[in-house]
Design a protein around this motif. Structure first.
Motif, short mmCIF file in Angstrom:
data_model
loop_
_atom_site.label_atom_id
_atom_site.label_comp_id
_atom_site.label_asym_id
_atom_site.label_seq_id
_atom_site.Cartn_x
_atom_site.Cartn_y
_atom_site.Cartn_z
N ARG A 91 -1.95 40.51 16.29
CA ARG A 91 -2.27 41.81 15.55
C ARG A 91 -1.95 43.16 16.23
O ARG A 91 -3.15 43.08 17.00
CB ARG A 91 -3.45 41.57 14.69
CG ARG A 91 -3.65 42.91 13.79
CD ARG A 91 -4.98 42.82 12.89
NE ARG A 91 -5.57 43.74 12.43
CZ ARG A 91 -6.94 44.05 12.30
NH1 ARG A 91 -7.81 42.94 12.57
NH2 ARG A 91 -7.41 45.10 11.85
N ILE A 92 -1.22 43.95 16.03
CA ILE A 92 -1.18 45.32 16.69
C ILE A 92 -1.20 46.45 15.54
O ILE A 92 -0.20 46.36 14.99
CB ILE A 92 -0.19 45.26 17.59
CG1 ILE A 92 -0.04 44.29 18.52
CG2 ILE A 92 -0.04 46.63 18.28
CD1 ILE A 92 1.27 44.15 19.35
N ASP A 93 -2.57 46.88 15.72
CA ASP A 93 -2.55 48.05 14.65
C ASP A 93 -2.17 49.62 15.26
O ASP A 93 -2.76 49.44 16.33
CB ASP A 93 -4.13 47.85 14.21
CG ASP A 93 -4.41 47.21 13.14
OD1 ASP A 93 -5.35 47.02 12.59
OD2 ASP A 93 -3.33 46.28 12.93
N PHE A 94 -1.60 50.26 14.33
CA PHE A 94 -1.21 51.60 15.15
C PHE A 94 -2.03 52.75 14.22
O PHE A 94 -2.16 52.50 13.12
CB PHE A 94 0.11 51.72 14.81
CG PHE A 94 0.84 51.04 15.76
CD1 PHE A 94 1.74 49.94 15.23
CD2 PHE A 94 1.10 51.19 17.21
CE1 PHE A 94 2.52 49.19 15.77
CE2 PHE A 94 1.71 50.14 17.80
CZ PHE A 94 2.59 49.11 17.16
N LEU A 95 -2.50 53.67 15.16
CA LEU A 95 -2.99 54.73 14.38
C LEU A 95 -1.92 55.88 14.25
O LEU A 95 -1.47 56.14 15.42
CB LEU A 95 -4.37 55.59 15.05
CG LEU A 95 -4.86 56.64 14.77
CD1 LEU A 95 -5.41 56.70 13.17
CD2 LEU A 95 -5.94 56.86 15.52
N SER A 141 -6.47 40.97 17.97
CA SER A 141 -6.19 42.25 17.57
C SER A 141 -6.51 43.40 18.66
O SER A 141 -7.35 43.52 19.17
CB SER A 141 -7.00 42.49 16.26
OG SER A 141 -7.22 41.44 15.33
N PHE A 142 -5.38 44.26 18.44
CA PHE A 142 -5.52 45.53 19.23
C PHE A 142 -5.30 46.51 18.55
O PHE A 142 -4.57 46.88 17.45
CB PHE A 142 -4.41 45.16 20.16
CG PHE A 142 -4.55 44.04 21.45
CD1 PHE A 142 -4.06 42.92 21.10
CD2 PHE A 142 -5.05 44.35 22.52
CE1 PHE A 142 -3.88 41.98 22.02
CE2 PHE A 142 -5.12 43.26 23.38
CZ PHE A 142 -4.50 42.13 23.10
N TYR A 143 -5.83 47.90 19.05
CA TYR A 143 -5.69 49.00 18.22
C TYR A 143 -4.85 49.88 19.18
O TYR A 143 -5.50 50.48 20.33
CB TYR A 143 -7.15 49.43 17.99
CG TYR A 143 -7.12 50.56 16.73
CD1 TYR A 143 -8.18 51.46 16.58
CD2 TYR A 143 -6.02 50.84 15.77
CE1 TYR A 143 -8.16 52.62 15.66
CE2 TYR A 143 -5.97 51.74 15.02
CZ TYR A 143 -7.21 52.63 14.85
OH TYR A 143 -6.94 53.67 13.93
#
Lengths: 682, 759
Positions: free
Chosen positions: B393-397, B661-663
């Motif tokens: 999971r790679i979340d982006f801002l 998971s990474f942000y």
């Protein structure tokens, strides 16, 4: 009620009440408490967990502790605890296994203890008023009572509560309520008093200073004497330096004293209720507060971490009720002695903290290049950890990579490093470009001379000159131009303002507007070293509003005072006169602005000087303006100035009272409307 | 002149008189009118919970409770149920092993006062609200009561009446194959006396109890991923136990405790973790019997209570407590100087049902409880085995906002084009299986809430670009979700005069953020959230987008008042559940830390907690939820960025089958320093690229070996090695110690893991 008023009423109805606390959404709660650090601005910011709760020791073997007050850990992993409630010293290993105990036959109220390298235990027993010394096997070998030296003080009791011993065997004892400082006792001749050490300073407030001047000796004798606080706890490190902590002493709460009693550390954070201090393994210092907060400082007193929390019945690991002592072992585990919960909380450093310690250690040993690698890793894990940014900046500075040093110093708000790095960068630039720079200046000079010559001979700029003169003739422009004349010839200028209509409201407003513009630009965009406002924080409304309000207030008050004191100036003249007085700011500020981007701390006196000069000029102009426009003598002018300030003060007072009264009325209306709306069932 | 001065004056006089008269009359009318109108209707709550079968319990044949004295009332293949009617004491016996679970104490150790003696000897105990005092307790020993019991198929129905308190309730107990179902229908609960109310019902509080360390075993509490409280002798060290509301605290009631603040400003303590699933467990490992309690109905307003010995009594006990009514403090004036304590006007109407699932023999351990929970979820909660290939999971801002001179400035962190670039860079390294939640995509940045239509911020590339990226991701096999916090509204960016939630005391509920740009958020009413969700989903469907990541309403339920009406937690629960189940039919959803009743509507579980709240009385952390959900719901961890002990965390992921998971942002996280997201102190892609690839490479291998398999056992050995066994024969060994260890012939390095071969 129609929709509009419903909205209005609902708007009025929004009452503020705090909801339950919410933790930051992204902070990983792998510990029940948060960890904070102080950023370059001195603001508190959250950071990764520095120490996680590792466990706790609730009993030693099968024994419980009872209100223990002190704890020391030896280098080979033995914990010595002053088990005060059980009147003994108990020794365990790092996992809580019982090793031995002693002292229950002589100890009455052991409050503090110290263990030397060769395992001799010194116990400070408050109610027995003695220091007991026990051999490694637990037998009593010596005891020291109250020193009967005349310098000790006749009225001073001896109530030892904490003790530290240096390599020479000299005992440093904190005696309760002894405000003279730490008692130094040498073991020779059954305890010789060597003097007081590490005395704190008494703080005198302004009120007290005034009272001292005014009261007689007899009255002063009746006043409560202003005694300095006595240190509450102490520790000693490998080099023989003594750390003391004092409650309620603000930033002086933590001190590191050398043998002469000089304080070597200036911490940038303090706690109101510190209880214990211990030097760490990396030239760092840990300080524990009564509520369970632990502070870690580097050896210059900069705060690295503060973490921990108070157990308000939440029963989470790592939260304490009443901390009495702190200790560190060789593997960097932190131990906190909680006398209310009768247990020892243990904390382990995280990978993040280990990296930081490694970097610290390398940096202070002078291995700057090596220290960069762990620092980079720390910054990868937390780009906003300003202490790491600062250390990086300093490391680059030592390596003479000035551009990088500049970048990191700016991130860390490290002004000294920034200044040094900037000096170097500027130096290099000058060295490379000086010739070219001078060449350009020369070229410009020659060009200007040439143009002037041409103008004289052939009048090539005549048309432009004519146009400029036409523009200058426009009244507004001529008035603005006049301001430049005004600041150089104030007396004459005032005459012009009074009789020659050389000032108008419009020109005055333009000048004030420009003043505001320049001051805002300077405030938010000046050079890094000079900027006083925190980046990213903009408060335009208050900046502008404050200036405008102050100006108007003083001008109007001045006019009013002058009017009743036979002043000859009209409001327009005074207003525009004062506005013109601000012109030196307009003239000098662009240069100061430019300068602020080009200087280092070595040359900062230039800016200070320029600012002082400008301010003095403005003040002189104002005084002359008041004098000339109203045709006063010098003495009268100063009287007027005093009265103006007084009037302004009164005006502010009246405004304040009006505000308070109005807000009461408003609250009342709000409450009534709220009631009505509630009844309507909205 | 047509108009002369005296005329003008006259007119001014007249106006000057008439207008004020009008105003005064208007105010008087309004006041009279409002007093005559009914004051706010605090009527009954909307509760559309399924009521039980409308079996009419009144028509059963009741006999006196004293007729039942350790009588066998029900029997299944493996278990027997005995009942003693006088104090409603039930006993469950395993027919094969003879192991027994009791629910009341026969002889206590003599150290307890009358109140607690009654508590430990009753099958049901009540917290009573008497006027304004809520400290009274009622039980079947100390209070006058009559109990009438009727046997039914597989069990009995008991009608309990507390005669002097005026309470009545009916308890239906039935034994099925391997579980005991206890129900209290809402219609059977009665309060007949004014001022005397039932505050809470403690249901079979001592079921499965043990005294000090007589029966080795542990209690399982649903704290975080799961925790155990050992049934050993605590030697009086503990002063409190576990008492948490299921599904989080009720923000509708003002927190009465004042937290102590660090430097008078900072709240340094992290909140306790929410209970995500309404379960609790008790296992007697030596006797080989235990149960997993699942609160099937009434979980919306219940708490799990678990007390080890030494806390008030020397007995270990765990049980659910159902809250029916609470006292609260109502401020009577603006400045909160005057307050009165009030009881809620009406009690919460909800049916109560708890299912105790028994485990025995080898299954009597926490892994067995987790397996049993999984069976329950698959058979009765609508979950099923799901394809669970590995994904990172790679979340982006996207964008945030910071203050600037007059307006707010956009801070672009990751645009659509940059996301594409990141995906390509990862693809080059062979990493294709990605799940992304794109946060801060909407116009106005991350905290411009609520999102009402599908419109992306210009800085990230605009709506068309975003749609294009999403379509590309669909083709390329990347799960790309748009983030939507459906609960909150930002008062600085949107009008919050209406449709915002007020607490039970009618004061506006504000959630402080402790941040600089936006300092507080309000909650939207469920109806409003629903409305916005519908408009958003219509927009998304129109654009052909089908994936949405939901947050806010997935893990908050509360009581509130709005527009004079009072709504309790069960109604909010039902509103959100219906909302989400309707949405589930239109869109593919993933949810941020959802509560158990939403698990069947989500594709995956985001932000799965790996640890617990670290209570002092917790003796061991166990991955209860992870064991239960592996194979039926893909789980993703909380962000690794902020983890201080990464090595240990990585091993936790391997152990529990949770995906990382990474942000991530494209720009440096220091750009966020002046925004509301200033607590994101590390997120730059270039810093994390290596780590993401390393995690993916290693974890994908582990997940491949156990794909589609369920966890059957979980064991912690003394040497620091944890062994996780899967039903396809694979065992995963994780060594948490700092020395090399050998287990089952397999050597595992320190702080490392090994995947055993399938047998």
């Amino acid at each position: 009620m129609n929709k509009k008023s419903k909205g209005l009423v609902a708007l009025i109805l929004t009452l503020f009440l705090a909801g339950s606390g919410l933790d930051a959404k992204y902070a990983f709660a792998d510990a029940p408490y948060k960890t904070y650090t102080i950023d370059g601005y001195g603001y508190v910011t959250e950071t990764q967990t520095a120490y996680v709760p590792y466990g706790s020791i609730t009993k030693i073997g099968d024994d419980f502790l009872s209100a223990p007050r002190d704890m020391k850990i030896t280098k080979d992993g033995e914990i010595y605890i002053a088990d005060t409630g059980n009147r003994r010293i108990i020794v365990s290993d790092l996992s809580g296994n019982y090793i031995k105990e002693f002292g229950s036959d002589v100890l009455v109220n052991p409050c503090g203890l110290f263990v030397t390298e060769d395992k001799y235990t010194y116990v400070a027993d408050r109610d027995a008023a003695k220091i007991f010394v026990f051999a490694p096997d637990g037998t009593l070998v010596a005891q020291y009572g109250r020193p009967n030296h005349p310098l000790y003080g006749d009225n001073m009791d001896f109530k030892p509560i904490k003790i530290a011993v240096n390599d020479a065997g000299i005992m440093y004892v904190v005696s309760e309520a002894n405000t003279n400082g730490i008692v130094q006792i040498s073991p020779k001749e059954n305890g010789t008093f060597l003097g007081y050490f590490g005395t704190n300073y008494a703080n005198t407030s302004l009120g007290e200073a005034i009272l001292r001047l005014l009261l007689t000796d007899a009255q002063l004798a009746k006043m409560v004497s202003n005694l300095p606080p006595s240190p509450d706890n102490l520790a000693i490190d490998d080099q023989g330096l003594i750390y003391t902590i004092t409650r309620g002493d603000g930033l002086d709460s933590l001190k590191r004293l050398n043998i002469a009693g000089k304080n070597l550390i200036e911490p940038d954070a303090y706690d109101d209720y510190p209880v214990a201090v211990v030097p760490g393994n990396y030239d760092n210092v840990y300080m524990a507060s009564n509520y369970g907060y632990v502070y870690e400082f580097n050896n210059e007193g900069e705060l690295l971490f503060v973490f921990g929390g108070r157990d308000d019945g939440r029963q989470r690991i790592g939260l304490c009720k009443k901390v009495e002592a702190i200790a560190v072992d060789q593997s960097d585990l932190l131990y906190l002695l909680d006398s209310d919960m009768n247990q020892i909380h243990i904390f382990a450093p995280t990978e993040f903290t280990d990296l930081l310690h490694k970097a610290l250690y390398l940096y202070f040993k002078g291995r700057y290049t090596e220290s960069k690698e762990p620092l980079e890793q720390v910054l990868q894990m937390n780009g906003m950890f300003d202490y790491a940014n600062e250390a990086m900046g300093k490391a680059y500075l030592q390596e003479e990579d000035y551009d990088m040093a500049l970048h990191y110093a700016k991130l860390a708000k490290d002004y000294t490093t920034y200044s040094d790095a900037f000096w170097e960068v500027r130096n290099l630039w000058l060295r490379h470009n000086l010739i070219a720079f001078i060449g350009i200046l020369l070229a410009i000079y020659i060009a200007v001379r040439l143009l002037k010559l041409l103008q004289k001979k052939f009048g090539i700029f005549n048309k432009i000159g004519g146009a400029i003169n036409k523009i200058k003739a426009i009244p507004l422009i001529s008035r603005l131009n006049y301001s430049l004349y005004f600041i150089r010839h104030p007396v004459d200028g005032c005459y012009g303002v009074r009789w020659e209509n050389k000032a108008s409201y419009l020109s005055a407003n333009i000048i004030i507007g420009l003043y505001l513009l320049f001051s805002v630009i300077y405030r938010y965009f000046s050079g890094f070293l000079v900027k006083t406002v925190r980046e990213g924080r903009y408060n335009l409304v208050s900046d502008i509003g404050l200036v405008v309000a102050a100006f108007l207030l003083l001008t109007i008050c001045n006019y009013l005072i002058c009017a009743i004191n036979d002043g000859e100036g009209t409001l327009k003249q005074i207003y525009s006169g004062f506005a013109y007085c601000l012109t030196p700011y307009l003239v000098m500020q662009p240069f100061i602005f430019l300068l602020s981007h080009l200087i280092t701390y070595n040359e900062i006196f230039l800016i200070r000087f320029a600012e002082t000069f400008r301010t003095t000029w403005i003040i002189i102009l104002i005084i002359v303006t008041i004098k000339e426009i109203n045709n006063y003598t010098m003495k009268e002018t100063f009287k007027i100035i005093g009265l103006t300030f007084f009037a302004a003060l009164i005006a502010l007072l009246i405004l304040f009272i009006l505000y308070v009264l109005w807000s009461q009325v408003f609250d009342f209306i709000q409450a009534i409307v709220g009631e009505v709306v509630y009844r309507l069932g909205i | 002149m047509a108009y002369n001065k005296t005329d003008g004056r006259k007119i001014r006089h007249i106006i000057g008189i008439i207008v004020p008269i009008f105003i005064i009359l208007a105010i008087v009318f309004v006041i009279i009118f409002s007093i005559m109108k009914k004051t706010g209707d605090r009527g009954n709550l909307t509760s559309s919970l399924n009521l039980m079968d409308t079996e009419d319990f009144e028509s059963l044949a009741f006999t006196d409770a004293k007729d039942f004295d350790k009588t066998l009332v029900a029997e299944s293949d493996d278990y027997e149920l005995y009942l003693t009617g006088s104090n409603l004491s039930i006993t469950v016996r395993n027919k094969k092993t003879g192991a027994v679970l009791e629910s009341t104490v026969d002889e206590d150790d003599g150290k307890n006062n009358a109140q607690w003696l009654g508590f430990m000897k009753s099958g049901v105990a009540l917290n009573v609200i008497n006027g304004l005092n809520d400290a009274e307790m009622a039980d079947l020993i100390n209070n006058e009561n009559t109990i009438r019991i009727a046997t039914v198929d597989n069990g009995f129905y008991a009608k309990v009446t507390f005669t002097d308190l005026g309470f009545s309730l009916g308890i239906l107990v039935r034994l099925t194959d391997d579980s005991l179902v206890v129900e209290i229908p809402d219609k059977s609960i009665g309060e007949t006396k004014d001022g005397l109310y039932i505050g809470a019902i403690n249901l079979f509080p001592f079921l499965g109890y043990s005294y000090l360390d007589e029966k080795p075993g542990y209690m399982l509490i649903p704290d975080g991923n799961g925790a155990l409280i050992y049934l050993n002798n605590k030697e009086g060290r503990l002063t409190g136990g576990y008492s948490q509301m299921i599904y989080g605290e009720d923000t509708g009631f003002k927190d009465t405790s004042t937290p102590s603040l660090f430097w008078d400003e900072y709240q340094t303590v992290n909140e306790e973790k929410n209970i995500l699933a309404p379960v609790f467990g008790m296992v007697h490992t030596e006797d080989g019997i235990g149960f997993l309690g699942i609160v099937e109905k009434g979980a919306e307003r219940a708490s799990i209570e678990a007390y080890p010995n030494g806390v008030t009594m020397d007995y270990n006990r765990i049980y659910p407590k159902f809250i029916l009514r609470k006292l609260y403090v109502q401020p009577t004036s603006n400045s909160n100087v005057g307050t009165i304590t009030m009881a809620e006007q009406d009690r919460t109407h909800m049916d109560i049902r708890v299912k105790y699932c028994f485990v025995s023999g080898d299954d009597a351990d926490y892994a067995g409880l987790a397996v049993r929970f999984r069976r329950y979820l698959m058979e009765e909660a609508g979950l099923s085995a799901r394809e669970d290939g590995y994904k990172t999971r790679i979340d982006f801002l996207g964008s945030e906002r910071e203050e600037w001179l007059v307006f707010k400035k956009t801070v672009l962190m990751t645009s659509v084009e940059q996301i594409r670039e990141i995906y390509n860079r990862l693809k080059e390294e062979g990493l294709n299986d990605i799940l992304t939640v794109y946060k801060g995509w909407q116009k106005g940045g991350l905290y411009n809430l609520p999102v009402t239509k599908y419109k992306a911020d210009k800085s990230v590339g605009g709506t068309k670009e975003l749609t294009r990226l999403i379509k590309e991701c669909e083709k390329g096999g990347i799960d790309f979700y748009l983030y939507h916090d459906a609960l909150r509204i930002n008062p600085e960016e949107n009008n919050t005069a209406f449709n915002v939630v007020k607490r039970v005391d009618k004061r506006l509920y504000e959630e402080p953020t402790y941040m600089y740009v936006y300092d507080r958020f309000l909650f939207l009413t469920p109806r409003r959230s629903n409305y916005y969700l519908n408009t958003l989903s219509k927009d998304l469907s129109r654009a052909g987008i089908s994936k949405l990541a939901l947050a806010g309403i997935t893990n908050h339920i509360y009581s509130y008042s709005y527009s004079g009406e009072y709504y309790s937690r069960p109604s909010t629960y039902e509103d959100y559940r219906t909302m989400i189940s309707n949405l589930h039919e239109k869109l593919e959803l993933t949810m941020e830390q959802p509560f158990c009743y939403l698990w069947k509507y989500t594709d995956s579980f985001l932000d799965m907690p790996v640890g617990t709240s670290d209570f002092i009385f917790e003796d061991e952390k166990v991955p209860f939820l992870a064991i239960a959900l592996k194979g039926i719901l893909p789980m993703y961890s909380e962000y690794i960025n902020f983890e201080a002990n990464k090595k240990e965390f990585f091993l936790n992921l391997v152990e529990m089958g949770i995906r990382p998971s990474f942000y991530i942002t494209y720009e440096d996280s220091s750009d966020l320093i002046y925004t509301n997201s200033s607590d994101i102190y590390s997120s730059k892609f270039s810093n994390y690229k290596e780590e993401i690839i390393r995690y993916s490479n290693e974890l994908s291998k582990v997940f491949q070996a156990v794909e589609g398999a369920f966890i059957t056992d979980h064991e912690r050995l003394d040497n620091g090695v944890t062994v996780v066994s899967y039903d396809n024969g694979v065992k995963v060994y994780i060594n948490y110690s700092d020395t090399r260890q050998t287990v089952d012939g397999i050597t595992i390095e320190a702080m490392s893991y090994k995947v055993g071969e399938a047998k």
